[in-house]
Design a protein around this motif. Sequence first.
Motif, PDB file in Angstrom:
ATOM      1  N   ASN B  66       0.856  -1.177   0.000  1.00 13.31           N
ATOM      2  CA  ASN B  66       0.000   0.000   0.000  1.00 13.31           C
ATOM      3  C   ASN B  66       0.895   1.229   0.000  1.00 13.31           C
ATOM      4  N   ALA B  67       1.032   1.852  -1.155  1.00 12.69           N
ATOM      5  CA  ALA B  67       2.041   2.899  -1.295  1.00 12.69           C
ATOM      6  C   ALA B  67       1.614   4.177  -0.610  1.00 12.69           C
ATOM      7  N   SER B  68       2.556   4.797   0.089  1.00 12.82           N
ATOM      8  CA  SER B  68       2.264   6.133   0.601  1.00 12.82           C
ATOM      9  C   SER B  68       3.294   7.135   0.092  1.00 12.82           C
ATOM     10  N   SER B  69       4.202   6.683  -0.773  1.00 14.10           N
ATOM     11  CA  SER B  69       5.142   7.636  -1.350  1.00 14.10           C
ATOM     12  C   SER B  69       5.456   7.222  -2.780  1.00 14.10           C
ATOM     13  N   MET B  70       6.113   8.140  -3.499  1.00 14.15           N
ATOM     14  CA  MET B  70       6.428   7.881  -4.890  1.00 14.15           C
ATOM     15  C   MET B  70       7.368   6.678  -5.034  1.00 14.15           C
ATOM     16  N   ASP B  71       8.320   6.576  -4.090  1.00 12.46           N
ATOM     17  CA  ASP B  71       9.250   5.448  -4.122  1.00 12.46           C
ATOM     18  C   ASP B  71       8.488   4.135  -4.053  1.00 12.46           C
ATOM     19  N   GLU B  72       7.508   4.101  -3.149  1.00 20.43           N
ATOM     20  CA  GLU B  72       6.791   2.851  -2.945  1.00 20.43           C
ATOM     21  C   GLU B  72       5.893   2.507  -4.129  1.00 20.43           C
ATOM     22  N   SER B  73       5.364   3.539  -4.782  1.00 19.32           N
ATOM     23  CA  SER B  73       4.455   3.216  -5.879  1.00 19.32           C
ATOM     24  C   SER B  73       5.215   2.606  -7.059  1.00 19.32           C
ATOM     25  N   THR B 207      -7.459   0.288  -4.565  1.00 21.76           N
ATOM     26  CA  THR B 207      -7.061   1.115  -3.424  1.00 21.76           C
ATOM     27  C   THR B 207      -5.886   2.043  -3.685  1.00 21.76           C
ATOM     28  N   GLN B 208      -5.122   1.790  -4.745  1.00 27.27           N
ATOM     29  CA  GLN B 208      -3.934   2.621  -4.952  1.00 27.27           C
ATOM     30  C   GLN B 208      -4.135   3.608  -6.085  1.00 27.27           C
ATOM     31  N   ASP B 209      -3.431   4.711  -5.979  1.00 29.53           N
ATOM     32  CA  ASP B 209      -3.367   5.627  -7.116  1.00 29.53           C
ATOM     33  C   ASP B 209      -2.051   5.402  -7.831  1.00 29.53           C
ATOM     34  N   VAL B 210      -2.026   4.410  -8.663  1.00 30.18           N
ATOM     35  CA  VAL B 210      -0.780   4.093  -9.349  1.00 30.18           C
ATOM     36  C   VAL B 210      -0.969   4.380 -10.831  1.00 30.18           C
ATOM     37  N   ASN B 211       0.060   4.915 -11.441  1.00 25.31           N
ATOM     38  CA  ASN B 211      -0.007   5.138 -12.890  1.00 25.31           C
ATOM     39  C   ASN B 211       0.351   3.861 -13.619  1.00 25.31           C
ATOM     40  N   PHE B 212      -0.649   3.194 -14.109  1.00 22.45           N
ATOM     41  CA  PHE B 212      -0.344   1.947 -14.798  1.00 22.45           C
ATOM     42  C   PHE B 212       0.058   2.197 -16.234  1.00 22.45           C
ATOM     43  N   ALA B 213       0.807   1.259 -16.741  1.00 19.18           N
ATOM     44  CA  ALA B 213       1.081   1.307 -18.174  1.00 19.18           C
ATOM     45  C   ALA B 213      -0.267   1.226 -18.884  1.00 19.18           C
ATOM     46  N   VAL B 400      17.238  16.631  -2.625  1.00 20.57           N
ATOM     47  CA  VAL B 400      15.851  16.910  -2.996  1.00 20.57           C
ATOM     48  C   VAL B 400      15.092  15.585  -3.173  1.00 20.57           C
ATOM     49  N   MET B 401      15.782  14.591  -3.710  1.00 16.49           N
ATOM     50  CA  MET B 401      15.130  13.286  -3.868  1.00 16.49           C
ATOM     51  C   MET B 401      14.878  12.637  -2.510  1.00 16.49           C
ATOM     52  N   ALA B 402      15.756  12.927  -1.543  1.00 16.58           N
ATOM     53  CA  ALA B 402      15.602  12.321  -0.217  1.00 16.58           C
ATOM     54  C   ALA B 402      14.434  12.902   0.555  1.00 16.58           C
ATOM     55  N   THR B 403      13.783  13.941   0.022  1.00  8.66           N
ATOM     56  CA  THR B 403      12.624  14.494   0.730  1.00  8.66           C
ATOM     57  C   THR B 403      11.403  13.610   0.548  1.00  8.66           C
ATOM     58  N   ARG B 404      11.523  12.607  -0.317  1.00  7.07           N
ATOM     59  CA  ARG B 404      10.334  11.841  -0.662  1.00  7.07           C
ATOM     60  C   ARG B 404       9.679  11.114   0.484  1.00  7.07           C
ATOM     61  N   ASN B 405      10.435  10.785   1.496  1.00  8.38           N
ATOM     62  CA  ASN B 405       9.756  10.067   2.577  1.00  8.38           C
ATOM     63  C   ASN B 405       9.150  11.009   3.608  1.00  8.38           C
ATOM     64  N   ILE B 406       9.089  12.305   3.301  1.00  5.86           N
ATOM     65  CA  ILE B 406       8.334  13.216   4.158  1.00  5.86           C
ATOM     66  C   ILE B 406       6.875  13.145   3.726  1.00  5.86           C
ATOM     67  N   GLU B 407       6.018  12.650   4.622  1.00  2.00           N
ATOM     68  CA  GLU B 407       4.648  12.349   4.202  1.00  2.00           C
ATOM     69  C   GLU B 407       3.825  13.605   3.951  1.00  2.00           C
ATOM     70  N   ASN B 408       4.116  14.664   4.739  1.00  2.00           N
ATOM     71  CA  ASN B 408       3.322  15.875   4.648  1.00  2.00           C
ATOM     72  C   ASN B 408       3.809  16.750   3.491  1.00  2.00           C
ATOM     73  N   TRP B 409       2.900  17.066   2.556  1.00  2.00           N
ATOM     74  CA  TRP B 409       3.308  17.754   1.339  1.00  2.00           C
ATOM     75  C   TRP B 409       3.873  19.147   1.605  1.00  2.00           C
ATOM     76  N   LYS B 410       3.261  19.869   2.543  1.00  3.70           N
ATOM     77  CA  LYS B 410       3.754  21.221   2.817  1.00  3.70           C
ATOM     78  C   LYS B 410       5.167  21.172   3.398  1.00  3.70           C
ATOM     79  N   GLU B 411       5.383  20.278   4.346  1.00  4.72           N
ATOM     80  CA  GLU B 411       6.719  20.139   4.930  1.00  4.72           C
ATOM     81  C   GLU B 411       7.723  19.703   3.865  1.00  4.72           C
TER      82      GLU B 411
END
Lengths: 75, 696
Positions: B66-73, B207-213, B400-411
């Motif tokens: 269940n992805a909660s970040s771009m890395d996971e998706s 349940t996921q918002d994944v961009n499928f092929a 900048v890429m390492a910010t991906r695991n910050i769940e809150n978009w504003k932060e």
Amino acid sequence: MIPLDQLALGEKAEIEQIETDFLPLKLIEMGCLPGNSISLIQKAPFSDPLYLKIDESHLAIRKETAQHIFVRLIK
Amino acid sequence: MSRSLNIALLGNPNTGKTSVFNRLTGLTQKVGNYPGITVEKKEGICKLNRTTKAHLIDLPGTYSLNASSMDESVVIELLLNKNSKDFPDVAVVVADVENLKRNLLLFTQVKDLGIPTLLVINMADQMKRKGITLDLKLLEKRLDTKIALVSTRENQGLDQLKALLLNYRKLSTKPTIDLSTIDKPYFENLKVTFPNQQLYKLWLVITQDVNFAKIDRKRVSDATNFKTQSESELKRLQQKETVKRYQFINEILKEGLLIDRDSATDLRSRLDRILIHKFWGYIIFFLILMTVFQSIFDWSSIPQDFIDTSFAALSEYAKTNLPEGVFTSLLAEGIIPGLGGIIIFIPQIAFLFFFISILEETGYMSRVVFLMDRGLRRFGLSGKSVIPLISGTACAIPAVMATRNIENWKERLITILVTPFTTCSARLPVYAILIALVIPQGSFLGLNYQGLMLMFLYLVGFGMALISAWILSKTLKINSKSYFVVEMPNYKLPLLKNVGITVWEKTRTFVTEAGKIILAISILLWVMASYGPGKDFSEAESIVTELYSDLEGEALSNKINAYQLEHSYIGILGKAIEPAISPLGYDWKIGIALISSFAAREVFVGTLATIYSVESDAEETIKNRMASEVRANGQPLFNLASGISLMLFYAFAMQCMSTLAIVKKETNSWKWPMVQLFGMSLLAYIVAFSTYQILA
């Protein structure tokens, strides 16, 4: 039954109830589920965030999230 | 005949998944990006036996599907896309022996997708110390798979893993749990509508918002009709699913896993008591940072001086030993100084990544996140912003890429916007050369002035990051849910091989990526400096000889070169912007370096090197050449006022095309990189202006 953020350092408790809508699914998947054991290992200054052991996971969450988890103390 | 199969490595973060990957692939691995996004894609080749080669993908660490970040998706997208060329023939889930329960959650999910799935239990060397006994036979039977017990630390069990991979066809693909028992009517209905699809796969798509092929999306698009369920209803079902999986896992582990708590020694709690202590924890963190920065500066200076002098000598060698002509001059005055400007970075970057990867590998970084969360939240950041801010000292791009695991978009957005203020390694050569020029030798309380100045610049960078974060947090109107979950992993001794591979990978990427830009710019600069319009350029020799009839020999030829440079294309450009930068204390040559630095800061030294070497024939290091530059009034060009003004300009200005590009990708809009470019550069101008006016 008390909210998790009122647990004292070193106290052991069992999760009684969680308000699913306010918790990230990730936390639930890491074992934050009713029936699992929970204890407070360490608090950062100003009691936020909290360093917990939930079931067998060690993790930190913020106080505002902890307020949506209710626990029962185990003697 | 040789065969090849696709293997995907999956696992929770901190399970040693990457160590397994490193053990299997060694240096055959390559790091790229997934198309269109900046998630790092690590691939490698592993020879399973004489005839079979495996293509391995090390997927980003994830706790569940269940992805909660771009890395996971990325993980889910690959596992759901049968048409991808990387779609795995076999999936390997890497679990850590100490967190087996939680790791098995991911295992059951992957297996339920119908992909042959193998389980690796890593850190087997820890079992005895932690008092853990496993009944592998029973676990294999109940989980319906094969298990490899591995210790990457002691290089054990990897041959067994390879043998199991060769026989992947024998692995069962039966689901572990029956989803329909969670909510009979809902899942029965789903099954009836899509009789040919894997039930869990359908459920994930819903349940996921994944961009499928595209193809896959078409096939499952009807399934989205099942989204009629409210979001909180879906979440309740997901929770039920999780409970169901844990019931299945717990029953197995009750019999298959035995932990003798008494024999467990607890390094974690002893170290935690000091390292995240309310007072000492912060002191220790500060001391660690100090040590890291001091040693980077001290340790790299020796190889850097060596590189600097070697390239000056090489350039001179090319000039004297190659036949005279355009090519030789391009090589000696354009390409070699340009290359030197890249190579000189290697020591600092390698040391920085060395320290950062040790901090991450040991598990200390998560403690820092814990310590800093509350304080950073005051500035609109998250504890997790610490990692980008610290990696920003190496390079803003991975930061900048390492910010991906910050769940809150504003932060996360604020972290992205302020990260370029931290002193990246590209600023270091600029600082290093300017400090050496304008800050006197000598020491204060045992700390030398030059080191203190460097430290001050680091602090200024961090300080400005915090101040601007605070301003942004007050002005940006973004509402987003604040989730913050950080795993506190066990403390581990870093694996030297992992650290080594990280250092090698990151340094190599940096040098090739930055290298392309630097090389291109130094060639362009050389062309612009070597040609010019009009008579002033082409007839410079006769004009100068006439003007300075009393000069001869070297003095005369230097005068001619200088005159020519002034009337070359680059000279004309530099002269044009001189009015704007002379109040900051710079001449037109620095102006050129400043402009070219907007491509990448590290170009600064190389640009000056190119300009100066076109101008002068003598073999000299860049530093000596800079020291001998004088203003019209005979004062040295680089003095305290202009030097500090220039350093502060570099501290604040947004001079990096690659960072702008990555911010565009990560924020999906040109708005934010433009905010950075103009906001930061304006700030830099104002600060540099005031500094020079006050000090001069």
